[in-house]
Motif scaffolding. Structure first.
Motif, PDB file in Angstrom:
ATOM      1  N   VAL A   1     -33.821 -27.041  15.600  1.00  0.00           N
ATOM      2  CA  VAL A   1     -34.369 -26.685  14.285  1.00  0.00           C
ATOM      3  C   VAL A   1     -34.215 -27.872  13.320  1.00  0.00           C
ATOM      4  O   VAL A   1     -35.118 -28.166  12.532  1.00  0.00           O
ATOM      5  N   TYR A   2     -33.083 -28.579  13.428  1.00  0.00           N
ATOM      6  CA  TYR A   2     -32.930 -29.811  12.641  1.00  0.00           C
ATOM      7  C   TYR A   2     -34.015 -30.812  13.015  1.00  0.00           C
ATOM      8  O   TYR A   2     -34.585 -31.481  12.151  1.00  0.00           O
TER       9      TYR A   2
ATOM     10  N   LEU B   1     -36.987 -30.195  14.255  1.00  0.00           N
ATOM     11  CA  LEU B   1     -38.267 -29.704  13.727  1.00  0.00           C
ATOM     12  C   LEU B   1     -38.392 -30.030  12.240  1.00  0.00           C
ATOM     13  O   LEU B   1     -39.407 -30.547  11.773  1.00  0.00           O
ATOM     14  N   TRP B   2     -37.327 -29.737  11.509  1.00  0.00           N
ATOM     15  CA  TRP B   2     -37.310 -30.020  10.075  1.00  0.00           C
ATOM     16  C   TRP B   2     -37.441 -31.531   9.845  1.00  0.00           C
ATOM     17  O   TRP B   2     -38.174 -31.981   8.976  1.00  0.00           O
TER      18      TRP B   2
ATOM     19  N   PHE C   1     -41.200 -32.630  10.579  1.00  0.00           N
ATOM     20  CA  PHE C   1     -42.266 -32.164   9.701  1.00  0.00           C
ATOM     21  C   PHE C   1     -41.949 -32.226   8.215  1.00  0.00           C
ATOM     22  O   PHE C   1     -42.837 -32.077   7.383  1.00  0.00           O
ATOM     23  N   VAL C   2     -40.701 -32.412   7.847  1.00  0.00           N
ATOM     24  CA  VAL C   2     -40.359 -32.469   6.421  1.00  0.00           C
ATOM     25  C   VAL C   2     -39.726 -33.817   6.054  1.00  0.00           C
ATOM     26  O   VAL C   2     -40.212 -34.535   5.190  1.00  0.00           O
TER      27      VAL C   2
ATOM     28  N   MET D   1     -36.075 -36.504  18.325  1.00  0.00           N
ATOM     29  CA  MET D   1     -37.318 -36.134  17.650  1.00  0.00           C
ATOM     30  C   MET D   1     -37.637 -37.014  16.455  1.00  0.00           C
ATOM     31  O   MET D   1     -38.797 -37.096  16.042  1.00  0.00           O
TER      32      MET D   1
ATOM     33  N   ILE E   1     -33.628 -26.541   4.247  1.00  0.00           N
ATOM     34  CA  ILE E   1     -34.039 -26.195   5.608  1.00  0.00           C
ATOM     35  C   ILE E   1     -34.422 -24.719   5.685  1.00  0.00           C
ATOM     36  O   ILE E   1     -35.466 -24.365   6.253  1.00  0.00           O
TER      37      ILE E   1
ATOM     38  N   GLN F   1     -37.835 -24.178   4.036  1.00  0.00           N
ATOM     39  CA  GLN F   1     -38.956 -24.631   4.867  1.00  0.00           C
ATOM     40  C   GLN F   1     -39.216 -23.690   6.028  1.00  0.00           C
ATOM     41  O   GLN F   1     -40.362 -23.423   6.389  1.00  0.00           O
ATOM     42  N   LEU F   2     -38.139 -23.187   6.618  1.00  0.00           N
ATOM     43  CA  LEU F   2     -38.297 -22.270   7.749  1.00  0.00           C
ATOM     44  C   LEU F   2     -39.037 -21.009   7.318  1.00  0.00           C
ATOM     45  O   LEU F   2     -39.967 -20.557   7.991  1.00  0.00           O
TER      46      LEU F   2
ATOM     47  N   ILE G   1     -39.661 -24.319  21.341  1.00  0.00           N
ATOM     48  CA  ILE G   1     -39.783 -24.937  20.018  1.00  0.00           C
ATOM     49  C   ILE G   1     -39.924 -26.449  20.171  1.00  0.00           C
ATOM     50  O   ILE G   1     -40.766 -27.084  19.542  1.00  0.00           O
ATOM     51  N   TYR G   2     -39.090 -27.000  21.046  1.00  0.00           N
ATOM     52  CA  TYR G   2     -39.099 -28.450  21.269  1.00  0.00           C
ATOM     53  C   TYR G   2     -40.469 -28.913  21.747  1.00  0.00           C
ATOM     54  O   TYR G   2     -41.051 -29.846  21.194  1.00  0.00           O
TER      55      TYR G   2
ATOM     56  N   ALA H   1     -43.144 -28.506  19.033  1.00  0.00           N
ATOM     57  CA  ALA H   1     -43.010 -29.460  17.931  1.00  0.00           C
ATOM     58  C   ALA H   1     -43.550 -30.833  18.324  1.00  0.00           C
ATOM     59  O   ALA H   1     -44.050 -31.581  17.491  1.00  0.00           O
ATOM     60  N   GLN H   2     -43.454 -31.169  19.620  1.00  0.00           N
ATOM     61  CA  GLN H   2     -43.917 -32.480  20.087  1.00  0.00           C
ATOM     62  C   GLN H   2     -45.416 -32.485  20.347  1.00  0.00           C
ATOM     63  O   GLN H   2     -45.999 -33.523  20.611  1.00  0.00           O
TER      64      GLN H   2
ATOM     65  N   TRP I   1     -42.553 -23.509  14.151  1.00  0.00           N
ATOM     66  CA  TRP I   1     -41.834 -23.012  12.963  1.00  0.00           C
ATOM     67  C   TRP I   1     -41.468 -21.544  13.134  1.00  0.00           C
ATOM     68  O   TRP I   1     -40.340 -21.138  12.834  1.00  0.00           O
TER      69      TRP I   1
ATOM     70  N   ALA J   1     -38.666 -21.259  15.516  1.00  0.00           N
ATOM     71  CA  ALA J   1     -37.405 -21.681  14.903  1.00  0.00           C
ATOM     72  C   ALA J   1     -36.850 -20.577  14.009  1.00  0.00           C
ATOM     73  O   ALA J   1     -35.641 -20.312  13.996  1.00  0.00           O
TER      74      ALA J   1
ATOM     75  N   LEU K   1     -35.444 -17.933  16.238  1.00  0.00           N
ATOM     76  CA  LEU K   1     -34.177 -18.404  16.804  1.00  0.00           C
ATOM     77  C   LEU K   1     -33.054 -18.282  15.784  1.00  0.00           C
ATOM     78  O   LEU K   1     -31.962 -17.793  16.073  1.00  0.00           O
TER      79      LEU K   1
END
Lengths: 308, 293
Positions: free
Chosen positions: A117-118, A120-121, A124-125, A234, B33, B36-37, B237-238, B241-242, B253, B256, B259
């Protein structure tokens, strides 16, 4: 009724369970080192000193990954340590009593967020923010500060260090908090009685007594940062080169493993990756042992400690 | 007031402000965080997200049903390995407090808990995936089990040490054998705390990704066969995201958020048990003295 058989059985079972932990560690080290052996025998010089990672030509220079791991972790420590110590002091000695538990709880929550999740953040952020706002603002300083030289892509050593700093902050803060709380209350009272201000109590009576434990806490954070994988993979840009500036993409040992291990097809490649894993394992083992030893020194003999 | 005293006071004020700033700055990333989630994940969270399989790129909809099942299986395997061994080891450590072997095990448990999780994955790969020739849920589960083993051990020891010694002595005086005292009195009193720790360890295992990359490996199809590659929420998710597809990124998202909600539910359930523990201990302690010896 006494039941010697039951007692013996109970003792045997718990002893075997306890022995499982050293067994796992020894087996783990042996298995990883054995799997790395061919690469260590064939490419040791390249692994230790080479800068080129070229799989088809079997060039396995691990230096950029090692340097990237150390740099990203140390920069993260430099950012996180003062903050974490500040938080620990705030939640033990300085801040209003009402806020001690809530702030400690919120900071601990950071440790509950999964690494992915870190990541992902970060992707994208944080990275877009670095690329569009922060890096352009810092670039003018690049003329005097080589740390801020472009081009500013976004994924970079800086992005990885920032994410790592956020991730290790709760660990350092909570160990520091524990260590500070372990300092005997009488020591504070003595300083207060001598007319010290609250800050002077912390500076002269608390921090010196807690010093080695605090260093241990920081080293535990370092251990985490060295081994952190996905969030870094990432955002760091995954480039096999030693970064010249904070804005350059880089690589770490853990993210190298994450990216290449599942796809490694040749034995040489696999074994080289195993060598990287063995190195990472040995470094983190050492850092953790040292950190535990330091924390233990402060915690020993204090109430509620696991080490008494 | 002398100038010197005023100076010292001002210095104290400055440091106080600095610690306030540190506390505020440390909480900011959490807020950012979480915001954003919620912002990016909430709209994607439809009922079908939980019930459907992943859809191909470009196709709307699709979900993570297989990943949720996969994660549950992986965590179940991990816990069934780690919990019994961890509790046994914790009991040993609590009983042989100062023994030399106990000191070594205690130190190594701490060290094991600090090792990079990806190294545990590589270990499981070399131990299980390479000999068997394919990725599997077993390998992923075992890697996660090694991750939580030290956490369960450490927590069990700590909880058992909170149990009043007088309680143990009373049981022994009544003629209970050692093992029955340990299981029926000590472990039972410590149980709520251990359950809490197990749940928190579980939430950590559920969020781990790195050791699964080359053990469980992930699987876009429905699978509940533990000897085959299996999907997991963090892996999904991984990979989303890629990916270059907007739909998949949006799903990352949402995944995540799911999760994080899962992890939070598990550890909140754990904290609810902590409350129970406090009650339980306060019920026994007034008669036997202080809790922590």
């Amino acid at each position: 009724m006494q039941s010697p058989l039951g007692d013996r059985l109970y003792r045997t079972i718990t002893t075997v369970c306890a022995a499982a932990i050293p067994f796992v560690l020894v087996l783990l080290t042996a298995v990883v080192v054995r799997a790395a052996w061919p690469a260590l025998a064939l490419h040791a010089g390249d692994l230790a000193f080479g800068r080129t990672w070229d799989v088809p030509h079997e060039r396995f220079g691990a230096v950029p990954a090692v340097v990237g791991t150390l740099l990203s972790s140390l920069i993260a420590l430099a950012i996180a340590t003062p903050l974490a110590l500040g938080v620990a002091i705030f939640t033990v000695d300085i801040g209003p009593r009402r806020l001690h538990e809530p702030v400690a709880f919120l900071v601990n929550l950071l440790a509950a967020i999964p690494s992915v999740v870190y990541g992902l953040w970060g992707v994208f952020v944080l990275v877009p923010m670095l690329r569009n706002t922060i890096m352009p603002a810092l670039l003018p300083f690049g003329a005097v500060m080589p740390l801020f030289r472009g081009p500013a892509y976004g994924p970079s050593l800086l992005a990885a260090s920032l994410v790592l700093a956020i991730m290790i902050l709760p660990y350092i803060a909570s160990v520091s908090r524990e260590v500070l709380r372990a300092v005997p209350q009488t020591q504070r009272e003595a300083a207060l009685a001598l007319g010290a201000t609250r800050w002077e109590v912390v500076r002269d009576a608390v921090l010196p007594a807690a010093r080695s434990g605090l260093i241990g806490g920081v080293m535990l954070g370092l251990g985490r940062a060295l081994g952190e994988t996905l969030a870094v993979a990432m955002v760091i840009g995954n480039r096999h080169a030693i970064p010249d500036s904070l804005f350059d993409p880089a690589y770490t040992m853990a993210s190298l493993l994450a990216n290449e291990f599942a796809e490694a097809s040749s034995d040489a490649h696999l074994s080289a990756l195993m060598a990287v894993a063995a190195l990472l394992l040995l470094i983190t083992l050492l850092v953790n042992l040292l950190a535990r030893w330091l924390v233990q020194r402060v915690a020993t003999g204090l109430p509620g400690s696991r080490w008494t | 007031m002398t100038t010197r005293a005023r100076q010292r006071q001002r210095r104290g004020q400055v440091m106080t402000v600095l610690t306030w700033i540190a506390a505020a700055v440390a909480v900011i990333p959490l807020v950012l965080i979480l915001a954003q989630l919620l912002l990016n994940g909430l709209l994607q969270l439809t009922p079908t997200f939980f019930t459907q399989m992943p859809s191909p790129p470009g196709v709307r909809g699709g979900g993570v049903a297989n990943a949720i099942i996969g994660s549950i299986m992986l965590v179940a395997i991990a816990m069934s390995v780690a919990v019994p061994v961890g509790i046994g080891a914790g009991l040993y450590l609590a009983e042989h407090r100062r023994g030399r072997f106990a000191l070594v095990v205690r130190l190594l448990a701490d060290v094991l808990s600090g090792l990079p999780s990806i190294v545990l994955g590589i270990f499981a790969w070399e131990l299980i995936v390479r000999p068997s020739g394919h990725f599997s849920a077993w390998a992923g589960g075992i890697a996660l089990g090694l991750l939580v083993l030290p956490l369960v051990t450490i927590a069990t020891e700590e909880m058992v040490r909170l149990v009043p010694v007088a309680l143990t002595e009373a049981a022994l005086a009544l003629g209970f054998s050692r093992w029955r005292t340990a299981l029926a009195v000590v472990l039972r009193t410590a149980m709520p705390g251990i359950v809490t720790a197990v749940l928190i360890a579980m939430s950590r295992a559920a969020g781990e990704t790195a050791p699964l990359l080359f053990t469980a490996f992930g699987n876009p199809f429905w699978s509940v066969d533990p000897s085959r590659p299996i999907a997991a929420l963090p892996l999904q998710i991984y990979s989303y995201a890629q990916s270059p597809y907007d739909e998949w990124r949006a799903q990352a998202w949402a995944g995540a958020l799911v999760l994080l909600i899962l992890v939070t539910i598990i550890s909140v359930a754990g904290r609810a048990v902590v409350g129970a523990r406090a009650k339980l201990l306060s019920a026994v302690t007034p008669r036997v003295g202080r809790v922590d010896e």
